[in-house]
Write a protein that holds these residues in place. Structure first.
Motif, PDB file in Angstrom:
ATOM      1  N   GLY B 436       0.814  -1.199   0.000  1.00 63.81           N
ATOM      2  CA  GLY B 436       0.000   0.000   0.000  1.00 63.81           C
ATOM      3  C   GLY B 436       0.849   1.250   0.000  1.00 63.81           C
ATOM      4  N   ASN B 437       1.873   1.241   0.849  1.00 64.20           N
ATOM      5  CA  ASN B 437       2.734   2.417   0.900  1.00 64.20           C
ATOM      6  C   ASN B 437       3.437   2.664  -0.422  1.00 64.20           C
ATOM      7  OD1 ASN B 437       2.170   3.091   3.484  1.00 64.20           O
ATOM      8  ND2 ASN B 437       3.840   1.896   4.367  1.00 64.20           N
ATOM      9  N   PHE B 439       2.493   1.755  -3.414  1.00 69.39           N
ATOM     10  CA  PHE B 439       1.543   2.212  -4.429  1.00 69.39           C
ATOM     11  C   PHE B 439       1.280   3.696  -4.244  1.00 69.39           C
ATOM     12  CE2 PHE B 439      -1.672   1.546  -7.504  1.00 69.39           C
ATOM     13  CZ  PHE B 439      -2.725   2.368  -7.169  1.00 69.39           C
ATOM     14  N   ASP B 440       1.026   4.083  -2.991  1.00 60.10           N
ATOM     15  CA  ASP B 440       0.761   5.469  -2.654  1.00 60.10           C
ATOM     16  C   ASP B 440       1.886   6.368  -3.168  1.00 60.10           C
ATOM     17  OD1 ASP B 440       0.553   7.258   0.463  1.00 60.10           O
ATOM     18  OD2 ASP B 440      -0.395   7.641  -1.456  1.00 60.10           O
ATOM     19  N   ARG B 441       3.094   5.983  -2.809  1.00 63.00           N
ATOM     20  CA  ARG B 441       4.258   6.789  -3.152  1.00 63.00           C
ATOM     21  C   ARG B 441       4.429   6.874  -4.663  1.00 63.00           C
ATOM     22  NH1 ARG B 441       9.231   3.703  -1.619  1.00 63.00           N
ATOM     23  NH2 ARG B 441       8.765   2.886  -3.666  1.00 63.00           N
ATOM     24  N   ASP B 442       4.278   5.743  -5.330  1.00 70.63           N
ATOM     25  CA  ASP B 442       4.520   5.722  -6.775  1.00 70.63           C
ATOM     26  C   ASP B 442       3.469   6.526  -7.522  1.00 70.63           C
ATOM     27  OD1 ASP B 442       5.744   2.299  -6.861  1.00 70.63           O
ATOM     28  OD2 ASP B 442       6.742   4.208  -6.462  1.00 70.63           O
ATOM     29  N   VAL B 443       2.196   6.390  -7.108  1.00 68.09           N
ATOM     30  CA  VAL B 443       1.163   7.116  -7.846  1.00 68.09           C
ATOM     31  C   VAL B 443       1.318   8.613  -7.649  1.00 68.09           C
ATOM     32  CG1 VAL B 443      -1.304   7.542  -7.992  1.00 68.09           C
ATOM     33  CG2 VAL B 443      -0.457   5.233  -7.870  1.00 68.09           C
ATOM     34  N   ARG B 444       1.646   9.020  -6.434  1.00 63.16           N
ATOM     35  CA  ARG B 444       1.829  10.450  -6.202  1.00 63.16           C
ATOM     36  C   ARG B 444       2.975  10.991  -7.039  1.00 63.16           C
ATOM     37  NH1 ARG B 444       3.328  11.714  -1.076  1.00 63.16           N
ATOM     38  NH2 ARG B 444       3.231   9.569  -0.365  1.00 63.16           N
ATOM     39  N   ALA B 445       4.066  10.207  -7.079  1.00 62.80           N
ATOM     40  CA  ALA B 445       5.206  10.656  -7.878  1.00 62.80           C
ATOM     41  C   ALA B 445       4.817  10.733  -9.350  1.00 62.80           C
ATOM     42  CB  ALA B 445       6.375   9.692  -7.690  1.00 62.80           C
ATOM     43  N   MET B 446       4.021   9.753  -9.793  1.00 62.72           N
ATOM     44  CA  MET B 446       3.590   9.734 -11.188  1.00 62.72           C
ATOM     45  C   MET B 446       2.747  10.956 -11.527  1.00 62.72           C
ATOM     46  SD  MET B 446       1.648   6.650 -13.089  1.00 62.72           S
ATOM     47  CE  MET B 446       1.899   5.545 -11.741  1.00 62.72           C
ATOM     48  N   LEU B 447       1.809  11.298 -10.636  1.00 60.57           N
ATOM     49  CA  LEU B 447       0.960  12.456 -10.896  1.00 60.57           C
ATOM     50  C   LEU B 447       1.801  13.720 -10.956  1.00 60.57           C
ATOM     51  CD1 LEU B 447      -2.049  11.569  -8.619  1.00 60.57           C
ATOM     52  CD2 LEU B 447      -2.087  11.736 -11.078  1.00 60.57           C
ATOM     53  N   LEU B 448       2.789  13.782 -10.079  1.00 61.77           N
ATOM     54  CA  LEU B 448       3.658  14.958 -10.060  1.00 61.77           C
ATOM     55  C   LEU B 448       4.429  15.079 -11.362  1.00 61.77           C
ATOM     56  CD1 LEU B 448       4.468  17.171  -8.184  1.00 61.77           C
ATOM     57  CD2 LEU B 448       6.270  15.735  -7.300  1.00 61.77           C
ATOM     58  N   ARG B 449       4.968  13.953 -11.796  1.00 61.61           N
ATOM     59  CA  ARG B 449       5.747  13.990 -13.026  1.00 61.61           C
ATOM     60  C   ARG B 449       4.878  14.346 -14.207  1.00 61.61           C
ATOM     61  NH1 ARG B 449       8.297   9.637 -11.007  1.00 61.61           N
ATOM     62  NH2 ARG B 449       6.895   8.235 -12.108  1.00 61.61           N
ATOM     63  N   ALA B 450       3.651  13.807 -14.220  1.00 67.44           N
ATOM     64  CA  ALA B 450       2.734  14.122 -15.318  1.00 67.44           C
ATOM     65  C   ALA B 450       2.485  15.611 -15.364  1.00 67.44           C
ATOM     66  CB  ALA B 450       1.426  13.357 -15.131  1.00 67.44           C
ATOM     67  N   ASN B 451       2.335  16.193 -14.174  1.00 71.91           N
ATOM     68  CA  ASN B 451       2.103  17.628 -14.108  1.00 71.91           C
ATOM     69  C   ASN B 451       3.281  18.404 -14.672  1.00 71.91           C
ATOM     70  OD1 ASN B 451       2.179  20.353 -12.524  1.00 71.91           O
ATOM     71  ND2 ASN B 451       0.083  19.619 -12.500  1.00 71.91           N
TER      72      ASN B 451
END
Lengths: 424, 465
Positions: B436-437, B439-451
C-alpha cells in the motif's frame, strides 16, 4: 510627487469592490515604473495605506520601496513592515499580482538572512504560502524559500507540517527541485529517512532536459540515505527518469557511488578506510554527517542480520561477528537499537547474553484495522485522481492530433484526413 | 580429518618399503583384485592399466604434477614416458623428459635420435597422405575422400596436433554417406574435444550422434552417455551429469578405455547423485539396487533399467557404502569414507576441481537432512554425529540458515537449534501494508511527473503559437 499622492488617493478610493480593484490593478501596472523611480521616498506614504483593505496598492508600494539594496537600518524596519503586511493582507487582492508578492517575500528572506535571524521570517512565510496557494496541492515559489528558512533556523517541525501535504500542481519545475531537495534535508535532520528518500527520488527522476546542480546534489544525498535506510543502492535509475539523468548523474557523483559499492561488499574496515581517504570531498559537499551515519548503519545492519539466525547470542560473539572492539561496545549498539525500535531483544547482563525476540505486532488490534482501512480509502482516492487525469489527457486535442497522425493505417477508410485541429 | 592422515601415513610407509603393492588392505574387501579407486594410496600401475591411448598418458602426467609424493611422481613419469615411446608424439615426449630431469637414470633422458626418427617418418607420412588426398579429391570419390580426411585426423591425433585433428575429422562430415560414418565422425570428434577440454563441442556432437538412432548399438550409446556425462560434469551441472552416468549401460565394458572406465562412471555418477539428487530420486535410482533380493515386481522403470548401476557400484564398494550410509543417516562413517577417498579423487583428471564443491554439497545435505525431522536439536550431539566441534558446527549452521536452507534459529547460550516456521499471517499483513505504501508513493510521484510534463508541453505549445 503629485503622481505618487494621486496614486495613493486612487488606491484608497478604488479598493472596495472587485471590479474597482481590477481597474486599480491596471492603473498600478501603468504607474509601476514611476513608482520604482521614486523608491527612496515612498516609505512615509505607506502609513497612509491600510494593508488589509488596500492590499494591492500597498503591495506595489512595498515592492517599489524594497527594491533597493539591503542595509542594516532599513532591514530591521522592513522586516517588521513586511511581516505585518503579510499577516494582514487580503488574499484575493494579492493573487492578482503574484509576482510582486513573491518578490516582496523574497526580499523578506534576504533581509532576515542579512540580519542572521532566519527565525523571524518563518511564521510570516508560512502565512504567505497559505495566502498565495490556490489549493493545498499547489506548489508556489515560496515553498522552497520557506523550507530554506526552516533549515537555517533549525525549526524542522514547522517545515514538516508543510511537507505532509501532497503536491500535485507545480508552477515552475525549478521550484519543485528546490522544494524536494530542502524537504529531503529537513527529513534527514529529523531522521525520517523514508520520506527523505521519497523526496530526493522525486528530484532525481523528475523530467529535465539538462542536468542541473540541484539534481546532482540531490543524487549524492539520495545515495547516502538509500544506504542508511535500505542498506543498498539500486544500480540504475528507473526507466521513467530523464535520459540526461540516467546517463550523467553517476559520473558527477563518483565518490558516492564507490562508497555504495564498498558498503554492499560488507567489509567494515574497507568502508572506513574509504571514508577516511575521501574526507575532504564529502566535507566540501557538507555530507560528512550523513556519511558518518552510513558507517554506523552498517553495524546496525549486521546486527539485524544476526536476529535472523540466532535466538540467543553472547555479547562477545556479537562483537566478533560485527567487528566491534569489545562486548561493551556491542552492548551499547544493541541497547541503542532496542531503544530506537529497530530490533526486539533483551539483554541479560549477568550472562552477557542477548535474547532476540519476535516482532510483537500481531496485527489483531483495532488500530491496525483502522490503519489498513484508511490506507485503502486513501489509495482509492488516488486511483480516482489518476483515472480523471487519464481521461483528461485522452481528450486533449494535442494528444489526439499526435496519435491520429501516427496511427497505423490498415483499411482504405483509414486514409481519410485526420483532423489536426478541433474547431470548438 | 583423522581418516586422511592415516591414508597419507600409509602412503609414506608403503613407499619406504619399496613397493606400493605391500600396502595393508582396507577392511571392506579382501579380494586379490583390489578396487582401484579406494581409500588406499593409488596403485599407479593398476590404475594406468585400465586406460589406453592418450588418456593414459594424460592421466599419468596429471598424477605426476599433482601428487605430493616424489616417488609416486617419478613412477608416473616413468610409465608415461614408456607409453609415449610406444606412440609417435614427440612434443609430449619432450615435455615428460623435461619433467623427469634425469632423475630416473640414463634410460630416461632425451632420446634425440628417436625424436628425429619419428619426426622424419611423420613428414614422409604426411606428404604421402596429402598426395593421396589430392588424388582422391580430383577423382571426387566421396568414400575415399572421407577416409583420406579420417587418416589425416588419426595422423594429427597421434602426433599431438589436436586442433588440426579436430578440423580434419569435422571435414569428413561433408563426405559421410551412411549413418555409421556419421557416428564414427562424431565419436572421433568427441574424443579429440575431450582431450582439448572443449566440452561444448562434446555436447553438440553427442546430440548430433543421437539424432541418428538407427546406427546406434548399445556400446555406442553407452559411450555417448559417458561423453555427455563428462560434459555436464565439466559445466558443473551435477544433476544432469549424474542422470547421464546412471544411464550408461553395462555394455560399456572396456570399450571406451581411451576416455573413461566403469570405475570412473560409478564414482562420478555416485558422487554427483549424492550431491545433487533429493532423497526420493536417490532411492529410486541407486539404492533399490543395493538390496540383495531382486524386487518381486517392477514398480518403477528407472529401477529396472538401473540394475546396471549396481554392477558399476560393485567396482567401487567404498562409494556404494558411503551412499548407503548417507541414506541411513550414518553421517560420521559416510563422511569418513569421503575423507578417505579424497586424496585419490584429487588426482583424477576430470574430477579434481569438482571434488571440493561436491564434498561441500554432500556435507551440507547431510547437515540439512539431520535437522529436518526435529523441532529442537542438541548441537553437542549433532557435533558428535558429524565428528566436529560445536563451534565449527555453529558456524556451518549459521551459513546454512543465512542461505535459507535450514529454517531454524540457534540458541547460542544453551547450544540448541530450534526449528522455526515463518508466520504466514504476519508476513502477509506486513506485505499488504508495504505494498500500500509503495503504491501510494509511486502514484503520487507519477501524478507529479505528469504535471511537470504537462507544464513543459504547455510551454512548448505556447511558444509555437
Amino acid at each position: 510627487m503629485n503622481s505618487v499622492e494621486g496614486l495613493v488617493t486612487q488606491i484608497q478610493g478604488l479598493s472596495s469592490t472587485a471590479s474597482d480593484v481590477l481597474s486599480l490593478h491596471n492603473v498600478l501596472k501603468q504607474a509601476d515604473d514611476s513608482l520604482h523611480a521614486e523608491s527612496t521616498r515612498l516609505l512615509p506614504f505607506l502609513d497612509q495605506l491600510d494593508p488589509s483593505k488596500h492590499s494591492l496598492g500597498y503591495l506595489y508600494f512595498l515592492e517599489a520601496c524594497t527594491a533597493g539594496p539591503v542595509t542594516t537600518e532599513s532591514a530591521s524596519s522592513f522586516v517588521l513592515i513586511i511581516a505585518r503586511f503579510i499577516s494582514s493582507c487580503a488574499a484575493e487582492q494579492i493573487r492578482l499580482a503574484p509576482d510582486k508578492f513573491i518578490s516582496v517575500c523574497k526580499r523578506l528572506k534576504d533581509q532576515v538572512l542579512f540580519l542572521e535571524e532566519p527565525l523571524r521570517a518563518v511564521a510570516p512565510m508560512l502565512a504567505a504560502i497559505r495566502k498565495l496557494q490556490s489549493s493545498t496541492e499547489n506548489l508556489t515559489t515560496l515553498h522552497p524559500e520557506f523550507l530554506l528558512l526552516c533549515l537555517l533556523a533549525k525549526c524542522y517541525k514547522t517545515g514538516l507540517s508543510i511537507l505532509e501535504e501532497d503536491i500535485f500542481e507545480v508552477d515552475q519545475p525549478r521550484d519543485l527541485y528546490l522544494y524536494c531537495y530542502y524537504g529531503g534535508m529537513i527529513c534527514i535532520g529529523k531522521k525520517y529517512f523514508r520520506k527523505a528518500l521519497e523526496l530526493l527520488h522525486n528530484v532525481v527522476t523528475a523530467p529535465m532536459s539538462t542536468i542541473n546542480a540541484i539534481a546532482v546534489e540531490a543524487y549524492k544525498k539520495y545515495i547516502l540515505v538509500s544506504l542508511i535506510h535500505h542498506g543498498q543502492l539500486s544500480t540504475s535509475l528507473p526507466k521513467y527518469a530523464s535520459t540526461v539523468a540516467q546517463r550523467n548523474l553517476k559520473s558527477f557523483c563518483q565518490p558516492y557511488v564507490e562508497l555504495a559499492n564498498s558498503y554492499t561488499n560488507g567489509k567494515i574496515a574497507d568502508l572506513e578506510a574509504y571514508v577516511q581517504a575521501n574526507m575532504e570531498k564529502f566535507g566540501s559537499d557538507n555530507n560528512l554527517g550523513l556519511v558518518k551515519q552510513v558507517v554506523s548503519s552498517i553495524y546496525k545492519r549486521n546486527i539485524q542480520r544476526l536476529t535472523q539466525t540466532y535466538l540467543t547470542l553472547s555479547l562477545q560473539d556479537i562483537a566478533n561477528t560485527v567487528q566491534l572492539n569489545s562486548p561493551k561496545e556491542a552492548e551499547m549498539h544493541v541497547l541503542q537499537m532496542i531503544q530506537d525500535g529497530e530490533i526486539y531483544a533483551t539483554i541479560n547482563q549477568k550472562d552477557g547474553m542477548v535474547r532476540f525476540l519476535e516482532d510483537p505486532e500481531q496485527y489483531k488490534t483495532c488500530e491496525m484495522i483502522e490503519r489498513v482501512d484508511s490506507s485503502i480509502q486513501r489509495l482509492m482516492t488516488l486511483s480516482k485522481k489518476l483515472t480523471v487525469l487519464d481521461e483528461l489527457m485522452s481528450s486533449d486535442p494535442m494528444y489526439l492530433g499526435k496519435v491520429g497522425r501516427e496511427r497505423q493505417r490498415f483499411d482504405f477508410d483509414d486514409f481519410d484526413s485526420v483532423p489536426q485541429r478541433f474547431n470548438i | 580429518m583423522d581418516g586422511e592422515e592415516d591414508a597419507s601415513n600409509l602412503m609414506m610407509e608403503a613407499n619406504s618399503t619399496g613397493g606400493v603393492d605391500e600396502a595393508p588392505l582396507s577392511s571392506t574387501t579382501t579380494r586379490r583384485n583390489r578396487p582401484i579407486i579406494s581409500g588406499e594410496p593409488l596403485d599407479i600401475e593398476a590404475y594406468a592399466g585400465l586406460y589406453t591411448g592418450r588418456t593414459k598418458i594424460n592421466r599419468l602426467i596429471f598424477i605426476a604434477s599433482h601428487c605430493d609424493n616424489p616417488a609416486m611422481e617419478l613412477e608416473a613419469l616413468r610409465m608415461a614416458s614408456d607409453e609415449i615411446k610406444k606412440g609417435e608424439n614427440t612434443q609430449l615426449y619432450r615435455e615428460v623428459v623435461q619433467k623427469i630431469e634425469g632423475r630416473l637414470g640414463p634410460n630416461y633422458e632425451m632420446d634425440t635420435a628417436w625424436c628425429s626418427m619419428i619426426e622424419l617418418k611423420a613428414e614422409q607420412r604426411k606428404e604421402k597422405l596429402e598426395s593421396e588426398l589430392n588424388s582422391y579429391r580430383t577423382n571426387l570419390i566421396k568414400e575415399s575422400i572421407r577416409m583420406g580426411y579420417n587418416d589425416f585426423g588419426d595422423f594429427y591425433y597421434a602426433h599431438g596436433a589436436l586442433g588440426d585433428a579436430f578440423k580434419s575429422y569435422v571435414r569428413t562430415r561433408d563426405y559421410c554417406t551412411t549413418s555409421k560414418h556419421i557416428i564414427q565422425m562424431c565419436l572421433s570428434a568427441i574424443l579429440v574435444s575431450i582431450e582439448m577440454v572443449q566440452f561444448s563441442n562434446v555436447s553438440s556432437y553427442v546430440s548430433k550422434a543421437e539424432q541418428t538412432p538407427e546406427a546406434l548399438d548399445p556400446p555406442t550409446t553407452a559411450k555417448l552417455c559417458c561423453a555427455a556425462g563428462l560434459a555436464h560434469l565439466e559445466a558443473k551441472k551435477y544433476k544432469l551429469a549424474a542422470r547421464k552416468f546412471l544411464e550408461v549401460g553395462l555394455e560399456l565394458g572396456n570399450s571406451y578405455s581411451e576416455v573413461i572406465v566403469p570405475q570412473d562412471v560409478a564414482t562420478y555418477g555416485g558422487l554427483c547423485a549424492l550431491a545433487s539428487f533429493d532423497r526420493t530420486e536417490l532411492k529410486a535410482t541407486i539404492l533399490s539396487l543395493l538390496s540383495p533380493a531382486p524386487p518381486l515386481f517392477s514398480i518403477h522403470n528407472k529401477v529396472i533399467d538401473n540394475i546396471n548401476f549396481r554392477d558399476f557400484l560393485e567396482l567401487v564398494p567404498e562409494v556404494r557404502e558411503l551412499i548407503n550410509d548417507f541414506y541411513s543417516s550414518h553421517y560420521a562413517s559416510c563422511l569418513e569414507y569421503l575423507g578417505n577417498l579424497k586424496p585419490n579423487l584429487i588426482l583424477d583428471i576430470h574430477l579434481y576441481d569438482h571434488v571440493e564443491t561436491l564434498y561441500d554439497q554432500i556435507r551440507n545435505k547431510a547437515l540439512i537432512q539431520y535437522t529436518l525431522p526435529f523441532v529442537s536439536v542438541d548441537m553437542r550431539m549433532m557435533a558428535d554425529a558429524f565428528k566436529t566441534s560445536v563451534a565449527g558446527l555453529e558456524k556451518e549452521l549459521e551459513a546454512l540458515i543465512t542461505d535459507n536452507q535450514i529454517q531454524a534459529r540457534i540458541d547460542s547460550h544453551n547450544k540448541i537449534l530450534y526449528a522455526r516456521h515463518a508466520d504466514q499471517r504476519n508476513a502477509t499483513f506486513q506485505r499488504v501494508l508495504q505494498t500500500g505504501n509503495e503504491f501510494d508513493r509511486d502514484v503520487r510521484a507519477m501524478l507529479l511527473r505528469a504535471n511537470l510534463l504537462k507544464h513543459d508541453c504547455n510551454l512548448k505549445a505556447s511558444r509555437k503559437v
